[in-house]
Design a protein around this motif. Structure first.
Motif, PDB file in Angstrom:
ATOM      1  N   THR A   1      63.184   2.837  54.870  1.00 54.77           N
ATOM      2  CA  THR A   1      63.014   1.478  54.350  1.00 54.77           C
ATOM      3  C   THR A   1      61.599   1.161  53.876  1.00 54.77           C
ATOM      4  O   THR A   1      61.396   0.169  53.188  1.00 54.77           O
ATOM      5  CB  THR A   1      63.403   0.436  55.413  1.00 54.77           C
ATOM      6  OG1 THR A   1      62.616   0.654  56.584  1.00 54.77           O
ATOM      7  CG2 THR A   1      64.876   0.540  55.764  1.00 54.77           C
ATOM      8  N   VAL A   2      60.620   1.960  54.253  1.00 58.94           N
ATOM      9  CA  VAL A   2      59.231   1.697  53.867  1.00 58.94           C
ATOM     10  C   VAL A   2      58.805   2.755  52.844  1.00 58.94           C
ATOM     11  O   VAL A   2      59.144   3.926  52.991  1.00 58.94           O
ATOM     12  CB  VAL A   2      58.301   1.739  55.105  1.00 58.94           C
ATOM     13  CG1 VAL A   2      56.856   1.479  54.709  1.00 58.94           C
ATOM     14  CG2 VAL A   2      58.752   0.734  56.155  1.00 58.94           C
ATOM     15  N   LEU A   3      58.072   2.322  51.836  1.00 54.00           N
ATOM     16  CA  LEU A   3      57.608   3.240  50.804  1.00 54.00           C
ATOM     17  C   LEU A   3      56.759   4.359  51.404  1.00 54.00           C
ATOM     18  O   LEU A   3      55.958   4.114  52.317  1.00 54.00           O
ATOM     19  CB  LEU A   3      56.777   2.485  49.770  1.00 54.00           C
ATOM     20  CG  LEU A   3      57.506   1.414  48.961  1.00 54.00           C
ATOM     21  CD1 LEU A   3      56.513   0.610  48.149  1.00 54.00           C
ATOM     22  CD2 LEU A   3      58.554   2.045  48.078  1.00 54.00           C
ATOM     23  N   LEU A   4      56.918   5.558  50.888  1.00 51.01           N
ATOM     24  CA  LEU A   4      56.192   6.720  51.387  1.00 51.01           C
ATOM     25  C   LEU A   4      54.679   6.514  51.345  1.00 51.01           C
ATOM     26  O   LEU A   4      53.986   6.751  52.332  1.00 51.01           O
ATOM     27  CB  LEU A   4      56.573   7.975  50.579  1.00 51.01           C
ATOM     28  CG  LEU A   4      55.763   9.235  50.869  1.00 51.01           C
ATOM     29  CD1 LEU A   4      55.976   9.676  52.315  1.00 51.01           C
ATOM     30  CD2 LEU A   4      56.136  10.338  49.904  1.00 51.01           C
ATOM     31  N   SER A   5      54.161   6.064  50.211  1.00 46.72           N
ATOM     32  CA  SER A   5      52.713   5.902  50.078  1.00 46.72           C
ATOM     33  C   SER A   5      52.177   4.877  51.069  1.00 46.72           C
ATOM     34  O   SER A   5      51.122   5.078  51.682  1.00 46.72           O
ATOM     35  CB  SER A   5      52.334   5.497  48.651  1.00 46.72           C
ATOM     36  OG  SER A   5      52.960   4.272  48.311  1.00 46.72           O
ATOM     37  N   LEU A   6      52.899   3.804  51.259  1.00 49.74           N
ATOM     38  CA  LEU A   6      52.474   2.759  52.190  1.00 49.74           C
ATOM     39  C   LEU A   6      52.575   3.236  53.631  1.00 49.74           C
ATOM     40  O   LEU A   6      51.643   3.082  54.417  1.00 49.74           O
ATOM     41  CB  LEU A   6      53.315   1.497  51.982  1.00 49.74           C
ATOM     42  CG  LEU A   6      53.013   0.337  52.906  1.00 49.74           C
ATOM     43  CD1 LEU A   6      51.568  -0.119  52.736  1.00 49.74           C
ATOM     44  CD2 LEU A   6      53.978  -0.802  52.617  1.00 49.74           C
ATOM     45  N   ALA A   7      53.696   3.834  53.981  1.00 55.52           N
ATOM     46  CA  ALA A   7      53.903   4.311  55.356  1.00 55.52           C
ATOM     47  C   ALA A   7      52.872   5.365  55.718  1.00 55.52           C
ATOM     48  O   ALA A   7      52.274   5.311  56.806  1.00 55.52           O
ATOM     49  CB  ALA A   7      55.311   4.877  55.518  1.00 55.52           C
TER      50      ALA A   7
END
Length: 115
Positions: free
Chosen positions: A53-59
């Motif tokens: 559910t969370v973007l890869l770059s952000l996570a």
């Protein structure tokens, strides 16, 4: 919201594992070595769940940045490692980068890859 819960658990697991890595003395002390394996397994498993559910770059930015900053603090508190103004600046820059990545509202959720 569940993704951020998994991300928090993943960060805690990574910090635990890294701390145990220091205590394992090159994997020669069995209990901390087991802690390393447990912590990193928990960390990567929860990170994989977070990425639903969370973007890869952000996570990854949050995971690596928080892990780095908190590990630096732990190193200073537990092992008395130097905590200079340069390290504080580095942590501030890490947090600033995470905030900038978080402020991109154009990509809020994970999109399914095209097949």
């Amino acid at each position: 919201m569940r993704g951020y819960f998994y991300l928090t658990v993943s960060i805690a697991g990574e910090i635990f594992a890294t701390t145990m890595l220091k205590l394992s003395d090159g994997f020669t002390v069995p209990l901390p070595t087991a802690g390393v394996l447990f912590g990193y397994t928990l960390s990567f498993y929860c990170l994989s769940l977070c990425l639903k559910t969370v973007l890869l770059s952000l996570a990854y930015a949050i995971w690596s940045g928080a892990g780095t900053a908190l590990t630096a603090l732990i190193g200073s508190i537990i092992w008395g490692e130097a905590f200079s103004s340069l390290k504080i600046l580095g942590i501030i820059l890490i947090i600033g980068g995470i905030v900038v990545l978080n402020s991109d509202s154009s990509a809020e959720t994970v999109k399914e890859p095209s097949r």
